[in-house]
Design an enzyme around this catalytic site. Sequence first.
Site, PDB file in Angstrom:
ATOM      1  N   TYR A  84       0.818  -1.216   0.000  1.00  0.00           N
ATOM      2  CA  TYR A  84       0.000   0.000   0.000  1.00  0.00           C
ATOM      3  C   TYR A  84       0.849   1.263   0.000  1.00  0.00           C
ATOM      4  O   TYR A  84       0.337   2.353  -0.307  1.00  0.00           O
ATOM      5  CB  TYR A  84      -0.929   0.039   1.224  1.00  0.00           C
ATOM      6  N   HIS A 138       0.639 -11.673   2.095  1.00  0.00           N
ATOM      7  CA  HIS A 138      -0.359 -10.888   1.364  1.00  0.00           C
ATOM      8  C   HIS A 138      -1.057 -11.721   0.281  1.00  0.00           C
ATOM      9  O   HIS A 138      -2.277 -11.651   0.133  1.00  0.00           O
ATOM     10  CB  HIS A 138       0.308  -9.657   0.747  1.00  0.00           C
TER      11      HIS A 138
END
Length: 273
Positions: free
Chosen positions: A47, A105
Amino acid sequence: MMWKTIRGERIPALGFGTFELVGSAGEDAIRAAIEMGYRQIDTAIRYGNEREVGRAIRASGVARDELFVTTKIWFDNLAPGNIHARLDESLDRLGFDQVDLLLVHWPTREVPLGETLAAFAEERARGRTRLIGVSNFTVALLDEALDVHKADLFCNQVEYHPYLSQEKLLARMRRADMLLNAYQPIARGKVFQSDLLNRIGAKHGKSAGQVTLRWLVQQDHVGAIPRSSRPENMRANLQIFDFELDDEDMRAIHGLARGERFSRFDWEPEWDE
């Protein structure tokens, strides 16, 4: 606030997703969310906003131990040496000694899963994360992690909303006493177009989005991490704890599922049907 207790650990049922919240505007949004009452904050190396998350937490004045903070390591860095280095960098950007939850992730077949999970367990043993987990894992991948590698996983973060059933995955996770944390929980806003969800919302004096979030957190072993940069939406998402959906409402919402995914990538695993 509603809490989920998983393996003896309490976590807020509703978290705050920070994807795309970058720079000063992103930091302001994250700080506003914390000041409104969010106590679970979800970020990731990918992110690009771990510094913003750390600064927002410090600026909020809320004690670090009152917050549950998650970060994630991308699939191209799941070799053990890379995991240690990336977590070093994440902790530095966040300004923490420890995160609450460290996730894989996305899964990869480029690195043996057992090696990745062993490195995650080592980071927990070193005290650099309290808990470990995964994201975007299927039933088959969870079976491998839990049954073959005996991993002690707290969470699997996956896309989940009324248009996508996760019945098989959720059943497996409940057997393992794991939290399913739902991303894309309002289906990129599509829930607001649903006649059913709007009718149920009218019955309770709530919006279709609030009904959807309530439907998620009302399920056993399920939490949700909606993302918003608008204060009015952040506040509305928190206003789901003063009503309850009845069994008929819950069944009707489950009936909307038709296998619709909003997150599509070349590196996806073969999803459960």
